[in-house]
Design an enzyme around this catalytic site. Structure first.
Site, PDB file in Angstrom:
ATOM      1  N   SER A   1      -8.369  -0.043   0.279  1.00  0.00           N
ATOM      2  CA  SER A   1      -8.699   0.978   1.274  1.00  0.00           C
ATOM      3  C   SER A   1      -7.668   2.091   1.173  1.00  0.00           C
ATOM      4  O   SER A   1      -6.636   2.061   1.844  1.00  0.00           O
ATOM      5  CB  SER A   1      -8.715   0.369   2.677  1.00  0.00           C
ATOM      6  OG  SER A   1      -8.997   1.351   3.652  1.00  0.00           O
TER       7      SER A   1
ATOM      8  N   CYS B   1       0.845  -1.203   0.000  1.00  0.00           N
ATOM      9  CA  CYS B   1       0.000   0.000   0.000  1.00  0.00           C
ATOM     10  C   CYS B   1       0.884   1.259   0.000  1.00  0.00           C
ATOM     11  O   CYS B   1       1.646   1.464  -0.921  1.00  0.00           O
ATOM     12  CB  CYS B   1      -0.990  -0.026   1.154  1.00  0.00           C
ATOM     13  SG  CYS B   1      -2.409   1.091   0.876  1.00  0.00           S
TER      14      CYS B   1
ATOM     15  N   ARG C   1     -15.185   2.682  12.390  1.00  0.00           N
ATOM     16  CA  ARG C   1     -14.403   3.770  13.001  1.00  0.00           C
ATOM     17  C   ARG C   1     -14.770   5.112  12.395  1.00  0.00           C
ATOM     18  O   ARG C   1     -14.986   6.098  13.115  1.00  0.00           O
ATOM     19  CB  ARG C   1     -12.913   3.482  12.789  1.00  0.00           C
ATOM     20  CG  ARG C   1     -11.961   4.569  13.283  1.00  0.00           C
ATOM     21  CD  ARG C   1     -10.616   4.420  12.598  1.00  0.00           C
ATOM     22  NE  ARG C   1     -10.717   4.623  11.150  1.00  0.00           N
ATOM     23  CZ  ARG C   1      -9.848   4.132  10.269  1.00  0.00           C
ATOM     24  NH1 ARG C   1      -8.825   3.397  10.672  1.00  0.00           N
ATOM     25  NH2 ARG C   1     -10.002   4.376   8.981  1.00  0.00           N
TER      26      ARG C   1
ATOM     27  N   GLU D   1      -3.506  -8.904   2.777  1.00  0.00           N
ATOM     28  CA  GLU D   1      -3.221  -9.389   4.131  1.00  0.00           C
ATOM     29  C   GLU D   1      -4.364  -9.134   5.113  1.00  0.00           C
ATOM     30  O   GLU D   1      -4.359  -9.672   6.230  1.00  0.00           O
ATOM     31  CB  GLU D   1      -1.932  -8.754   4.672  1.00  0.00           C
ATOM     32  CG  GLU D   1      -2.062  -7.360   5.268  1.00  0.00           C
ATOM     33  CD  GLU D   1      -2.154  -6.249   4.223  1.00  0.00           C
ATOM     34  OE1 GLU D   1      -2.259  -5.068   4.625  1.00  0.00           O
ATOM     35  OE2 GLU D   1      -2.106  -6.554   3.011  1.00  0.00           O
TER      36      GLU D   1
ATOM     37  N   HIS E   1      -4.688  -4.635  -0.154  1.00  0.00           N
ATOM     38  CA  HIS E   1      -4.474  -5.290   1.136  1.00  0.00           C
ATOM     39  C   HIS E   1      -4.919  -6.738   1.164  1.00  0.00           C
ATOM     40  O   HIS E   1      -5.871  -7.090   1.874  1.00  0.00           O
ATOM     41  CB  HIS E   1      -5.196  -4.499   2.226  1.00  0.00           C
ATOM     42  CG  HIS E   1      -4.588  -3.177   2.523  1.00  0.00           C
ATOM     43  ND1 HIS E   1      -3.419  -3.034   3.244  1.00  0.00           N
ATOM     44  CD2 HIS E   1      -4.982  -1.927   2.190  1.00  0.00           C
ATOM     45  CE1 HIS E   1      -3.121  -1.742   3.346  1.00  0.00           C
ATOM     46  NE2 HIS E   1      -4.051  -1.057   2.719  1.00  0.00           N
TER      47      HIS E   1
ATOM     48  N   LYS F   1     -12.822   7.884  -1.445  1.00  0.00           N
ATOM     49  CA  LYS F   1     -11.972   6.775  -1.034  1.00  0.00           C
ATOM     50  C   LYS F   1     -12.272   5.532  -1.855  1.00  0.00           C
ATOM     51  O   LYS F   1     -13.428   5.154  -2.052  1.00  0.00           O
ATOM     52  CB  LYS F   1     -12.192   6.477   0.448  1.00  0.00           C
ATOM     53  CG  LYS F   1     -11.228   5.440   1.026  1.00  0.00           C
ATOM     54  CD  LYS F   1     -11.455   5.267   2.520  1.00  0.00           C
ATOM     55  CE  LYS F   1     -10.414   4.337   3.133  1.00  0.00           C
ATOM     56  NZ  LYS F   1     -10.604   4.174   4.586  1.00  0.00           N
TER      57      LYS F   1
END
Length: 311
Positions: free
Chosen positions: A194, A144, A250, A238, A236, A165
């Site tokens: 993300s 990233c 969040r 992972e 991502h 985003k």
């Protein structure tokens, strides 16, 4: 074969409960083989979560892995206990001073996309890390923001701010099925995305770098940099099943404008349990990377980084 971790690192218990083969240091010392030395330069705020994610993937191969946790020398994290950092992490300055070498190094992302690279407080030291990898690391994996920083430093490829985003489980295409890094990959796959920035395909092409995985929605995902023995992934694989949910919850709690992560919840309904549709490809990619390192890294650590080596 297992991954070698300190017995009191949180990832040791987490991975043991998941069935990942984990070995304490005293057990590893009794095996008459050289483990692959993999470093994790962890720039993410949630250090323990990130340790677990990457240890899970690199610990699933048939090879013994020795994982070393590294941090930036002066940057102090606010989200992980100082005791944990002191116990398990070494500053890069100490690692560099010892002259030790690594078969592989993972450089994680960091939540600082909005900043120009030069405005990041640890940018100068990070560029030292990039240069250091050329002599001390056999293969580097930038993830990233870490990948964006590396491709910018070595090739001048810019990151570009997005109006909204890029967020969700996004469909990607396998552009290089013959690549050893994509052995076993489907022709297309879902990968968590993300980020507020993007790397553009035309600029990667202009730099002469092969794009291995791409998306019509979010652009290049996985890029190979043979000259610097590196891979750059801008998304991502992972991530845990619930990581996008944690980020979404969040931002909602903080009152930030955020879209529901696309193609993630069943029916795009945040009240439902998200489904993990990328786990197998995550294990394939990092397992293939570890295998390529094993096939090409010299047995003598001192020879790592020499001009005759190829990843």
């Amino acid at each position: 074969m297992p991954i070698k971790l300190p017995a009191d690192l949180p990832a040791f218990d987490v991975l043991t409960r998941e069935g990942v083969m984990v070995m304490a240091e005293e057990q590893a010392a009794r095996q008459d083989i050289r483990p692959l030395r993999i470093g994790l330069l962890n720039l993410m705020p949630k250090k323990i979560q990130t340790e677990n994610q990457f240890a899970r993937l690199i610990g699933a191969t048939p090879l013994q892995i020795e994982l070393s946790l590294i941090r930036m020398s002066e940057h102090q994290t606010k989200n992980t206990a100082a005791e944990h950092m002191e116990t398990f992490y070494r500053p890069f300055s100490e690692v560099a001073e010892t002259g030790e070498k690594f078969d592989g190094l993972i450089i994680t992302g960091a939540p600082i996309e909005h900043l120009p690279f030069e405005d990041v407080t640890y940018w100068d030291e990070l560029t030292q890390v990039f240069d250091w990898t050329q002599d001390h690391v056999h293969s580097t994996f930038g993830v990233c923001w870490g990948g964006m920083a590396m491709i910018n430093y070595f090739h001048g490829v810019e990151k570009h701010l997005l109006d909204a985003k890029a967020f969700g489980a996004v469909r990607h295409s396998n552009l290089a099925p013959a690549s050893p890094y994509l052995r076993g990959f489907s022709d297309d796959m879902v990968i968590p995305v993300s980020r507020w920035t993007e790397i553009r395909r035309n600029e990667v092409d202009a730099a002469g770098l092969p794009v291995l995985i791409d998306s019509s929605e979010t652009g290049p995902c996985l890029v190979e940099d043979p000259c610097h023995r590196a891979l750059y992934i801008f998304n991502h694989l992972e991530y845990d099943s619930g990581t996008l949910k944690e980020e979404y919850d969040r931002d909602v709690a903080a009152g930030k404008p955020i879209n529901v992560p696309a193609n993630y919840y069943p029916g795009d309904d945040p009240s439902k349990q998200p489904q993990n549709r990328w786990r197998s490809h995550a294990h394939l990619l990092y397992g293939n990377w570890i295998n390529q390192i094993y096939q090409s890294t010299p047995f003598e650590l001192s020879l790592i980084g020499k001009a005759t080596n190829t990843a």
